[in-house]
Design an enzyme around this catalytic site. Structure first.
Site, PDB file in Angstrom:
ATOM      1  CE1 TYR A 143      -3.334  -2.857   0.951  1.00 39.12           C
ATOM      2  CE2 TYR A 143      -4.583  -0.813   0.850  1.00 39.12           C
ATOM      3  CZ  TYR A 143      -4.544  -2.187   0.842  1.00 39.12           C
ATOM      4  OH  TYR A 143      -5.701  -2.896   0.717  1.00 39.12           O
ATOM      5  CE  LYS A 190       2.826 -18.074  -1.254  1.00 43.09           C
ATOM      6  NZ  LYS A 190       2.047 -19.339  -1.289  1.00 43.09           N
ATOM      7  CG  ASP A 222      -1.100 -20.565  -0.007  1.00 48.41           C
ATOM      8  OD1 ASP A 222      -0.692 -20.421   1.163  1.00 48.41           O
ATOM      9  OD2 ASP A 222      -0.474 -21.227  -0.868  1.00 48.41           O
ATOM     10  CG  ASP A 246      -8.025  -5.052   1.411  1.00 45.37           C
ATOM     11  OD1 ASP A 246      -9.022  -4.565   1.987  1.00 45.37           O
ATOM     12  OD2 ASP A 246      -7.882  -5.060   0.169  1.00 45.37           O
ATOM     13  CG  ASP A 250     -13.549  -7.488   1.566  1.00 46.83           C
ATOM     14  OD1 ASP A 250     -13.480  -6.711   2.531  1.00 46.83           O
ATOM     15  OD2 ASP A 250     -13.895  -7.135   0.422  1.00 46.83           O
TER      16      ASP A 250
HETATM   17  C1  IPM Z   1     -10.555  -1.424   3.371  1.00 45.70           C
HETATM   18  C2  IPM Z   1     -10.683  -0.943   1.952  1.00 45.70           C
HETATM   19  C3  IPM Z   1      -9.521  -0.001   1.644  1.00 45.70           C
HETATM   20  C4  IPM Z   1      -8.241  -0.813   1.769  1.00 45.70           C
HETATM   21  C5  IPM Z   1      -9.604   0.683   0.260  1.00 45.70           C
HETATM   22  C6  IPM Z   1     -10.891   1.450   0.099  1.00 45.70           C
HETATM   23  C7  IPM Z   1      -8.424   1.580   0.018  1.00 45.70           C
HETATM   24  O1  IPM Z   1     -10.766  -2.002   1.055  1.00 45.70           O
HETATM   25  O2  IPM Z   1     -10.512  -0.596   4.290  1.00 45.70           O
HETATM   26  O3  IPM Z   1     -10.497  -2.641   3.562  1.00 45.70           O
HETATM   27  O4  IPM Z   1      -7.828  -1.478   0.813  1.00 45.70           O
HETATM   28  O5  IPM Z   1      -7.633  -0.750   2.841  1.00 45.70           O
HETATM   29 MG    MG Z   2     -10.921  -3.895   1.983  1.00 51.25          MG
END
Ligand code: IPM
Ligand code: MG
Length: 365
Positions: A143, A190, A222, A246, A250
């Protein structure tokens, strides 16, 4: 009466709709517990680009530094996703603010409310009892590593980079949290391929010596991604870098039924920052159907982590729990058993939780 200054940044898409309810819940907490909150607003992301030309205006940064805590909505707009060549992008606002405030620890609790067992795409018998606390590093990795194009734009790179101190400081936080829970920590990397992961693993092993009561496991990203949906109950605290975190969080949102349920706390050197983990969801923005529960649960984290008011935060979690127990759902967490009368829009759901929060607090007294 003590006074707290809260900066509310709705951001883009459904961000503003759901944050309205996070703020209202905090106002209600103020009424119920006699706490004086004052609110200010600021721009970030696409909304800020439209108004000022930059995704992170100086004024937002100044207000952010002065506040006791920040309640944030979401960031992102399809116009940028459809045009990768645009140089000024909404996400730069969020990343810039994380970096400027030194918010290196992103805490993402994944807890399934029993009522939502059937809202997930994962089988209930696999999910039941899952309770995971993610520690995602937030100010390093690809990032923020050097990134560029070369060969006339035909080659691009993003450097995955970590320094020892960055791993140490978040590792301590994760181990300390594990000590207060089931004392199991999975560090995800990893290390079979990446040098930055080998440094990560080495450093975590060193830090682990100070926490002999915590069981440490290393897991490759993985296989962690696979195990998370195969046996979510094996995880307690998960520690990982920015990019892996990240992606994994999700994925883990499915364990909690919906992205619409998950809140997160970003803490570090300065003002704490609280936001749902979901994005701006442009497809449903403005329709009044977004789930406000992640924003409401973000307020619970804000109270706990920035204002040292865990009990007040807990009353919000209890209110959400009772709301679900009474059968109320937004569309993203409804299933075939939810009667139409109980499928609520954003405002009706927010109002319902507010009403139930009053009962929760009066039951306590
Ligand atoms: C999160 C989001 C952000 C990230 C994006 C919007 C930059 O996906 O907070 O998880 O990747 O950190
Ligand atoms: Mg995210």
């Amino acid at each position: 009466m003590k006074q707290y200054q809260i900066l509310v940044i709705g951001g883009d898409g459904i961000g503003t709709e759901v944050t309205t309810w996070g703020k209202k819940i905090l106002e209600e907490i103020g009424n119920l517990y006699q706490i004086h909150f004052t609110f200010d607003t600021a721009l970030l992301g696409h909304a800020a680009i439209e108004a000022t030309g930059t995704p992170l205006p100086e004024e937002t940064l100044t207000k952010a530094r002065q506040a006791n805590a920040i309640l944030f909505g979401a960031i992102g707009h399809p116009m940028y996703d459809n045009d990768p060549s645009l140089k000024v992008r909404p996400e730069q606002g969020l990343l810039g603010l994380r970096k400027a405030l030194g918010l290196y620890t992103n805490i993402r609790p994944i807890k399934l409310f029993d009522e939502l067992l059937n809202a997930s795409s994962i089988k209930p018998e696999i999910l039941k009892g899952a309770d995971i606390l993610f520690f995602r590093e937030l100010t390093g990795d690809v990032y923020f590593g050097e990134k560029a194009r070369r060969d006339d734009g035909n080659t691009a790179y993003d450097m995955m980079i970590y320094s020892k101190y960055e791993v140490e400081r978040i590792a301590h936080k994760a181990f300390q949290a594990a000590q207060k829970r089931r004392k199991i920590l999975h560090s995800v990397d990893k290390a079979n391929v990446l040098e930055s992961s080998r440094l990560w693993r080495e450093t975590v092993n060193e830090v682990a010596k100070q926490y002999p009561d915590v069981q440490l496991h290393h897991q490759f990203i993985d296989s962690a991604a696979m195990l998370l949906i195969k046996s979510p109950r094996m995880f307690d605290v998960v520690l990982t870098g920015n990019l892996f975190g990240d992606i994994l969080t999700d994925e883990a949102s499915q364990i909690a039924g919906s992205m619409g349920m998950l809140a997160s706390a970003s803490i570090g050197d300065s003002t704490g920052f609280y936001e749902p983990i979901h994005g701006s969801a442009p497809d449903i923005a403005g329709k009044g159907i977004a789930n406000p529960l992640a924003s409401i649960l973000s307020v619970a984290l804000l109270l706990e982590h920035s204002l040292d008011m865990k009990a007040q935060g807990q009353s919000i979690v209890e209110a959400v729990d009772r709301t679900l127990k009474q059968g109320y759902r937004t569309i993203d967490i409804a299933d075939e058993n939810t009667p139409k009368s109980h499928i609520l829009g954003t405002d009706a759901m927010g109002a319902k939780v507010t009403e139930i929060l009053k009962q929760v607090v009066s039951d306590l007294w």
